[in-house]
Design an enzyme around this catalytic site. Structure first.
Site, PDB file in Angstrom:
ATOM      1  N   HIS A  64       0.751  -1.272  -0.059  1.00 52.83           N
ATOM      2  CA  HIS A  64       0.046   0.161  -0.019  1.00 52.83           C
ATOM      3  C   HIS A  64       0.856   1.406  -0.083  1.00 52.83           C
ATOM      4  CE1 HIS A  64       0.310  -0.202   4.339  1.00 52.83           C
ATOM      5  NE2 HIS A  64       0.496   1.149   4.462  1.00 52.83           N
ATOM      6  N   ASP A 112      -0.127  -7.789   1.198  1.00 46.93           N
ATOM      7  CA  ASP A 112       0.309  -6.283   1.395  1.00 46.93           C
ATOM      8  C   ASP A 112       1.774  -6.268   1.292  1.00 46.93           C
ATOM      9  OD1 ASP A 112       0.307  -3.442   1.470  1.00 46.93           O
ATOM     10  OD2 ASP A 112      -0.203  -3.437   3.772  1.00 46.93           O
ATOM     11  N   SER A 188       4.686   2.540   7.890  1.00 47.12           N
ATOM     12  CA  SER A 188       4.332   1.454   7.017  1.00 47.12           C
ATOM     13  C   SER A 188       5.492   0.869   6.248  1.00 47.12           C
ATOM     14  CB  SER A 188       2.811   1.393   6.550  1.00 47.12           C
ATOM     15  OG  SER A 188       2.045   1.906   7.018  1.00 47.12           O
TER      16      SER A 188
END
Length: 204
Positions: A64, A112, A188
């Site tokens: 992402h 992901d 992230s």
């Protein structure tokens, strides 16, 4: 009094040891952590963290961070390597810039994960070794390095493994560690490290 003094001494030793461990892990691992910025022309974009995992310039991160809302890699991906010393001034700290492209990815609703590759290598590539995640136990000391929004670049937070969750979100093979180390947007894709400076997970 003597017993209280001994307890205080032991707590002081424990705190000092933890601080020394955090400093050592950061010094060893932070050069292998990168800032990733992705954009499609002048509209929109994304930012996150990644880890150099090979001497050929491969970077492991969250999908992402590098995949746009249409499910395709951002047309422009720039990677910034850590300077020798963080000054807090982005004009100084963000000069080691490299272009990158997506090699492969698993969408955010699946694993992901994404692998990038630098189009040009720096003179020296500092990589982060991978740990054996199957050996991770609840209570293990961990360290997170990344770029939390509004929180600075190449930041360090510490904590422990709180629990383990298998097949998170009913996705086969997506095994998750929960930690009380502070992780925010921008972290992230960055590494969750053990006391040896090995990557045991990816922060998200």
């Amino acid at each position: 009094m003597a017993r209280l003094s001994l307890v205080g001494l032991l707590l002081g030793i424990s705190t000092t040891a933890m601080a020394n461990s955090a400093k050592r892990v950061y010094q060893e691992a932070a050069p292998g952590v990168v800032l990733i910025l992705g954009a499609d022309g002048s509209t929109g974009g994304s930012g996150g963290t990644g880890s150099l995992i090979t001497g050929q310039g491969h970077i492991l991160t969250n999908a992402h961070v590098v995949i746009n809302s249409a499910g395709r890699p951002y047309r422009k991906l720039q990677v910034y390597l850590k300077p020798k010393r963080i000054t807090g001034d982005n004009a100084i700290d963000l000069v080691r810039r490299f272009d990158a492209s997506v090699v492969t990815f698993s969408p955010a609703n699946e694993l992901d994960l994404a692998v990038l590759k630098l189009k040009r290598l720096p003179d020296v590539v500092r990589t982060i070794p991978l740990a054996q995640s199957g050996r991770v136990e609840i209570g293990d000391e961990v360290f997170a390095i990344g770029h939390p929004e509004q929180g600075g670049l190449f930041t360090l937070t510490t904590g422990v493994i709180s629990t383990k969750i298998a097949n998170f979100g009913r996705v086969a093979g997506k095994h998750v560690f929960q930690t009380n180390a502070s992780v925010n947007r921008g972290n992230s894709g960055g590494p969750l490290l053990n006391t040896k400076g090995e990557m045991m997970g990816i922060n998200t």
